[in-house]
Design an enzyme around this catalytic site. Structure first.
Site, PDB file in Angstrom:
ATOM      1  N   VAL A  11       0.830  -1.206   0.000  1.00  0.00           N
ATOM      2  CA  VAL A  11       0.000   0.000   0.000  1.00  0.00           C
ATOM      3  C   VAL A  11       0.870   1.264   0.000  1.00  0.00           C
ATOM      4  CG1 VAL A  11      -1.704   1.325   1.338  1.00  0.00           C
ATOM      5  CG2 VAL A  11      -1.921  -1.153   1.145  1.00  0.00           C
ATOM      6  N   THR A 121      -5.355  -0.369   7.370  1.00  0.00           N
ATOM      7  CA  THR A 121      -6.704  -0.793   7.779  1.00  0.00           C
ATOM      8  C   THR A 121      -6.700  -1.005   9.286  1.00  0.00           C
ATOM      9  OG1 THR A 121      -7.021  -1.830   5.635  1.00  0.00           O
ATOM     10  CG2 THR A 121      -8.463  -2.579   7.424  1.00  0.00           C
ATOM     11  N   PHE A 155      -8.351   1.195  -1.196  1.00  0.00           N
ATOM     12  CA  PHE A 155      -9.209   0.193  -1.858  1.00  0.00           C
ATOM     13  C   PHE A 155      -8.474  -0.381  -3.064  1.00  0.00           C
ATOM     14  CE2 PHE A 155     -12.025   3.163   0.361  1.00  0.00           C
ATOM     15  CZ  PHE A 155     -12.712   2.282   1.175  1.00  0.00           C
ATOM     16  N   LYS A 157      -6.629  -3.087  -5.304  1.00  0.00           N
ATOM     17  CA  LYS A 157      -6.586  -4.535  -5.537  1.00  0.00           C
ATOM     18  C   LYS A 157      -5.172  -4.871  -5.999  1.00  0.00           C
ATOM     19  CE  LYS A 157      -9.813  -4.306  -8.773  1.00  0.00           C
ATOM     20  NZ  LYS A 157     -10.288  -2.932  -8.686  1.00  0.00           N
ATOM     21  N   GLY A 263      -8.505 -15.922  -1.211  1.00  0.00           N
ATOM     22  CA  GLY A 263      -7.246 -15.937  -0.463  1.00  0.00           C
ATOM     23  C   GLY A 263      -6.742 -14.511  -0.306  1.00  0.00           C
ATOM     24  N   CYS A 266      -6.024  -9.866   2.826  1.00  0.00           N
ATOM     25  CA  CYS A 266      -6.992  -8.872   3.322  1.00  0.00           C
ATOM     26  C   CYS A 266      -8.289  -9.451   3.855  1.00  0.00           C
ATOM     27  CB  CYS A 266      -7.313  -7.876   2.213  1.00  0.00           C
ATOM     28  SG  CYS A 266      -5.846  -7.085   1.562  1.00  0.00           S
ATOM     29  N   LYS A 328      -3.984 -14.714  -6.524  1.00  0.00           N
ATOM     30  CA  LYS A 328      -4.781 -14.219  -7.653  1.00  0.00           C
ATOM     31  C   LYS A 328      -3.807 -13.873  -8.779  1.00  0.00           C
ATOM     32  CE  LYS A 328      -5.962  -9.712  -7.348  1.00  0.00           C
ATOM     33  NZ  LYS A 328      -6.581  -8.482  -6.842  1.00  0.00           N
TER      34      LYS A 328
HETATM   35  C1  UGA Z   1      -9.152  -6.694  -1.685  1.00  0.00           C
HETATM   36  C2  UGA Z   1     -10.205  -5.675  -2.139  1.00  0.00           C
HETATM   37  O1  UGA Z   1     -10.748  -6.082  -3.410  1.00  0.00           O
HETATM   38  C3  UGA Z   1      -9.583  -4.281  -2.246  1.00  0.00           C
HETATM   39  O2  UGA Z   1     -10.582  -3.335  -2.573  1.00  0.00           O
HETATM   40  C4  UGA Z   1      -8.947  -3.919  -0.897  1.00  0.00           C
HETATM   41  O3  UGA Z   1      -8.330  -2.657  -0.942  1.00  0.00           O
HETATM   42  C5  UGA Z   1      -7.910  -4.959  -0.537  1.00  0.00           C
HETATM   43  O4  UGA Z   1      -8.544  -6.253  -0.474  1.00  0.00           O
HETATM   44  C6  UGA Z   1      -7.313  -4.605   0.796  1.00  0.00           C
HETATM   45  O5  UGA Z   1      -8.022  -4.604   1.799  1.00  0.00           O
HETATM   46  O6  UGA Z   1      -6.139  -4.200   0.837  1.00  0.00           O
HETATM   47  P1  UGA Z   1      -7.216  -8.045  -2.965  1.00  0.00           P
HETATM   48  O7  UGA Z   1      -7.146  -8.876  -1.725  1.00  0.00           O
HETATM   49  O8  UGA Z   1      -5.970  -7.492  -3.541  1.00  0.00           O
HETATM   50  O9  UGA Z   1      -8.183  -6.781  -2.719  1.00  0.00           O
HETATM   51  O10 UGA Z   1      -7.855  -8.936  -4.111  1.00  0.00           O
HETATM   52  P2  UGA Z   1      -9.310  -9.248  -4.675  1.00  0.00           P
HETATM   53  O11 UGA Z   1      -9.313  -8.970  -6.120  1.00  0.00           O
HETATM   54  O12 UGA Z   1     -10.356  -8.628  -3.857  1.00  0.00           O
HETATM   55  O13 UGA Z   1      -9.373 -10.841  -4.497  1.00  0.00           O
HETATM   56  C7  UGA Z   1      -9.345 -11.459  -3.219  1.00  0.00           C
HETATM   57  C8  UGA Z   1      -9.592 -12.945  -3.353  1.00  0.00           C
HETATM   58  O14 UGA Z   1     -10.941 -13.210  -3.766  1.00  0.00           O
HETATM   59  C9  UGA Z   1      -8.698 -13.636  -4.387  1.00  0.00           C
HETATM   60  O15 UGA Z   1      -8.270 -14.860  -3.887  1.00  0.00           O
HETATM   61  C10 UGA Z   1      -9.626 -13.843  -5.573  1.00  0.00           C
HETATM   62  O16 UGA Z   1      -9.257 -14.911  -6.391  1.00  0.00           O
HETATM   63  C11 UGA Z   1     -10.947 -14.111  -4.861  1.00  0.00           C
HETATM   64  N1  UGA Z   1     -12.150 -13.852  -5.696  1.00  0.00           N
HETATM   65  C12 UGA Z   1     -12.371 -12.599  -6.162  1.00  0.00           C
HETATM   66  C13 UGA Z   1     -13.056 -14.874  -5.959  1.00  0.00           C
HETATM   67  O17 UGA Z   1     -12.873 -16.021  -5.515  1.00  0.00           O
HETATM   68  N2  UGA Z   1     -14.177 -14.607  -6.709  1.00  0.00           N
HETATM   69  C14 UGA Z   1     -14.432 -13.361  -7.196  1.00  0.00           C
HETATM   70  O18 UGA Z   1     -15.469 -13.182  -7.855  1.00  0.00           O
HETATM   71  C15 UGA Z   1     -13.511 -12.339  -6.920  1.00  0.00           C
END
Ligand code: UGA
Length: 443
Positions: A11, A121, A155, A157, A263, A266, A328
């Site tokens: 971040v 956070t 926020f 990603k 995973g 966050c 991811k």
């Molecule tokens: C998340 C939030 O999306 C951000 O807005 C936030 O700022 C961040 O946490 C944080 O608190 O710092 P991030 O963890 O980088 O971001 O990634 P995401 O894209 O949210 O994915 C998180 C997990 O959910 C991954 O394992 C992804 O594969 C999974 N996922 C995501 C699913 O299984 N299905 C979906 O439809 C979307």
């Protein structure tokens, strides 16, 4: 503006680089001297698309500086962003020791009135606690500087952090002193060119907005994952259902992709923290708790598909080709990666794994250490050579349309377990694969 960023993790680094990129003079401070030295040479500790380029450009432009000198860095800027980690403790609460140490450092070193912006956070109430710590240090020093505090959650990603910072959906700023609005308006104007993105509120609401956002996103994922299991057991197909509900504009298509679970560093941490600080005021959030539980089960549900198919209890030595190790795509981050978890479970059952990931092999090597049962492969086809099945766990672009003939010729049997539903089941059947996915029966 002169800005100091404390903490150059994911971040802090993205925030610092993006503020520098629009013309501010930014100093990124971190206690890890080795990391700072590498950053000065433009070497990044993480893989994040687009970040290296803007870090290097702004080092050259002299907009971006890296330092491990706490005193000088704190003195240098009027605005200080706190971006240090708040890891999860064993009991699920957030470890605030790094944040508190930073507050003491600030109180010990400031030399004028300052604005402290909390980007980490933090549980509701922490930003105000930090102000109290700073003021206590100032009192000890008999200094009467005025410290204003704001909460400005991130926020971002991973994998899309630079884009998210440069063109945010919204910028939340929690303030108790409304005179500061103008400072944030000018700080964030370069990122609000299209339309106003700033939403002002009180500090506590801002802190909770961050948790509410992550809880909502995680809820969407756990919801679709729960539906996926129901669908599969009733011989329906979650992929059709996803399209069916996503087309309702009130629901939308994003964050309802079924998976082997979410995973990353966050969601799990923030949901546990939310449960923990709600408990302190006598509450037991039911939905948030269920969201985490469903996520844990989802991983088991996917793993059990493999166990059942190979009758692993009576297991001879099987070999699995693993595609994807990061939690991811577009990141080398393996923290709380479902894939790593599955690799560890397979190894425990004496299987061999041949793993491939476009960016996180080095991190995985460090984490998984030397183990005779793991082969780290240079490309995706090498990973499936001689394997009993392919297991896809991270939806990197290069896995979307692979050479299926090659995969088939490399595998002992044409079996694929897909934890990210990347392929069409009818197409896979036509190609002669036994295709296991989330939320639909194998044809
Ligand atoms: C998340 C939030 O999306 C951000 O807005 C936030 O700022 C961040 O946490 C944080 O608190 O710092 P991030 O963890 O980088 O971001 O990634 P995401 O894209 O949210 O994915 C998180 C997990 O959910 C991954 O394992 C992804 O594969 C999974 N996922 C995501 C699913 O299984 N299905 C979906 O439809 C979307």
């Amino acid at each position: 503006m002169k800005i100091t960023i404390i903490g150059t993790g994911y971040v802090g680094l993205v925030t610092g680089a993006c503020f520098a990129h629009v013309g501010n003079s930014v100093t990124c401070l971190d206690k890890d001297e080795k990391k700072i030295e590498k950053l000065r040479q433009g070497k990044l500790p993480i893989y994040e698309p687009g970040l290296k380029k803007i870090v290097n450009e702004n080092i050259v432009n002299k907009n971006l500086f890296f330092s491990s000198n706490t005193k000088n860095s704190i003195k240098k800027s009027k605005i200080i962003f706190v971006c240090v980690g708040t890891p999860m403790k064993k009991d699920g609460s957030s470890d605030l020791s790094f944040i508190k140490k930073v507050a003491i450092d600030i109180g010990d070193n400031i030399n004028e009135n300052k604005i402290i912006v909390m980007k980490s956070t933090v549980p509701v109430g922490t930003t105000e606690t930090i102000l109290k710590i700073i003021n206590k240090e100032l009192l000890n020093r008999s200094k009467k500087y005025i410290v204003d505090i704001a909460n400005n959650p991130e926020f971002l990603k991973e994998g899309k952090g630079v884009g998210d910072f440069m063109s945010p959906d919204r910028i939340i700023v929690g303030l108790n002193n409304h005179k500061l609005k103008s400072v944030f308006k000018s700080l964030y104007r370069p990122f609000s060119v299209n339309h106003e993105k700033l939403i002002f509120m009180d500090v506590k609401s801002s802190e909770l907005t961050k948790y509410a956002a992550n809880a909502m996103l995680a809820t969407k994922i756990s919801f679709i994952n729960e539906m996926a299991i129901i669908a599969e057991n009733l011989d329906a197909d979650i992929n059709s259902i996803r399209e069916g509900i996503g087309s309702d504009s009130r629901i939308g298509f994003s964050f309802i992709y079924p998976s082997a679970g979410y995973g990353g560093s966050c969601f799990n941490k923030d949901l546990n923290s939310l449960i923990s600080f709600s408990k302190k005021v006598g509450l037991k959030p039911k939905i948030v708790n269920a969201v985490n539980q469903v996520n844990l089960n989802q991983n088991k549900y996917f793993f059990n598909k493999i166990i059942r198919r190979f009758k692993i209890k009576s297991m001879r030595k099987y070999t699995f080709g693993i595609w994807g190790l990061s939690y991811k795509p577009d990141t080398d981050d393996i923290r709380n990666s479902i894939s790593i978890n599955i690799v560890e479970k397979l190894i425990k059952l004496n299987s061999e794994v041949r793993v491939y990931d476009p960016k996180s092999l080095d991190n995985a090597k460090l984490y998984l250490k030397d183990n005779d049962n793991i082969t780290f492969c240079k490309n995706k086809y090498e990973a499936v050579k001689g394997a009993d099945a392919l297991i896809l766990l991270t939806e990197w672009l290069e896995f979307r349309s692979p050479d299926f003939k090659k995969i088939k010729s490399h595998l002992k049997k044409p079996i694929i377990f897909d934890g990210k539903n990347q392929y069409d089941k009818y197409d896979m059947q036509k190609r002669g694969f036994e295709y296991h996915q989330i939320g639909a029966r194998t044809l």
